[in-house]
Design a protein around this motif. Sequence first.
Motif, mmCIF file in Angstrom:
data_model
loop_
_atom_site.group_PDB
_atom_site.id
_atom_site.type_symbol
_atom_site.label_atom_id
_atom_site.label_comp_id
_atom_site.label_asym_id
_atom_site.label_seq_id
_atom_site.Cartn_x
_atom_site.Cartn_y
_atom_site.Cartn_z
ATOM 1 N N LEU A 8 0.595 -1.627 0.214
ATOM 2 C CA LEU A 8 -0.118 -0.032 0.013
ATOM 3 C C LEU A 8 1.220 1.610 -0.227
ATOM 4 O O LEU A 8 1.741 1.301 0.338
ATOM 5 N N TYR A 9 0.800 2.470 -0.744
ATOM 6 C CA TYR A 9 1.133 3.279 -0.588
ATOM 7 C C TYR A 9 0.391 4.629 -0.164
ATOM 8 O O TYR A 9 -0.840 4.997 -1.298
ATOM 9 N N ARG A 10 0.672 5.463 0.560
ATOM 10 C CA ARG A 10 -0.249 6.808 0.775
ATOM 11 C C ARG A 10 1.102 8.324 1.297
ATOM 12 O O ARG A 10 2.130 8.159 0.854
ATOM 13 N N THR A 11 0.188 8.833 0.519
ATOM 14 C CA THR A 11 1.105 10.030 1.421
ATOM 15 C C THR A 11 0.073 11.429 2.145
ATOM 16 O O THR A 11 -0.528 11.459 1.772
ATOM 17 N N GLY A 32 11.037 7.291 0.808
ATOM 18 C CA GLY A 32 11.603 8.421 0.294
ATOM 19 C C GLY A 32 12.123 9.834 1.652
ATOM 20 O O GLY A 32 11.751 9.746 2.813
ATOM 21 N N GLN A 33 12.393 10.993 0.829
ATOM 22 C CA GLN A 33 12.443 12.079 1.989
ATOM 23 C C GLN A 33 11.570 12.660 2.060
ATOM 24 O O GLN A 33 10.488 12.360 1.198
ATOM 25 N N PRO A 34 10.880 13.228 3.246
ATOM 26 C CA PRO A 34 9.641 14.611 3.028
ATOM 27 C C PRO A 34 9.927 16.010 2.591
ATOM 28 O O PRO A 34 11.387 15.656 2.126
ATOM 29 N N ALA A 64 5.756 10.555 1.432
ATOM 30 C CA ALA A 64 5.099 9.276 1.600
ATOM 31 C C ALA A 64 5.343 8.115 2.256
ATOM 32 O O ALA A 64 6.349 8.271 3.758
ATOM 33 N N VAL A 65 4.171 6.563 2.398
ATOM 34 C CA VAL A 65 4.667 5.891 3.158
ATOM 35 C C VAL A 65 4.576 4.691 2.544
ATOM 36 O O VAL A 65 2.724 4.910 1.665
ATOM 37 N N THR A 66 4.479 3.540 2.681
ATOM 38 C CA THR A 66 4.198 1.923 2.170
ATOM 39 C C THR A 66 4.061 1.008 3.495
ATOM 40 O O THR A 66 4.727 1.310 4.623
ATOM 41 N N LYS A 67 3.369 0.160 3.232
ATOM 42 C CA LYS A 67 2.834 -0.652 4.038
ATOM 43 C C LYS A 67 3.051 -2.345 3.395
ATOM 44 O O LYS A 67 1.618 -2.357 2.517
ATOM 45 N N GLU A 68 3.514 -3.267 3.891
ATOM 46 C CA GLU A 68 2.837 -4.152 3.570
ATOM 47 C C GLU A 68 1.323 -5.021 3.526
ATOM 48 O O GLU A 68 1.642 -4.962 4.997
ATOM 49 N N ILE A 69 0.641 -5.213 3.294
ATOM 50 C CA ILE A 69 -0.306 -6.571 3.709
ATOM 51 C C ILE A 69 -1.084 -7.708 2.876
ATOM 52 O O ILE A 69 0.059 -7.723 2.331
#
Length: 68
Positions: free
Chosen positions: A4-7, A32-34, A50-55
Amino acid sequence: MTTLYRTITEDDTSQFCHRVTEALSRGWSLYGQPVMAFDAARGVMRMGQAVTKEIHGEYHPEMKLGAQ
């Protein structure tokens, strides 16, 4: 596994840091960088991360990513 990806975006206040910290505490990882940009219309600095999460399972467009 699905990534999943969100900002996360917010004015440059402690609220931005709290939102990013909350995401990290829920298993999201920094991606990545802020970034920082000046919103001339409102006269404030804006932040983004940006942040990511494995589900397990599949992605569905109706998912509430902030609730994951």
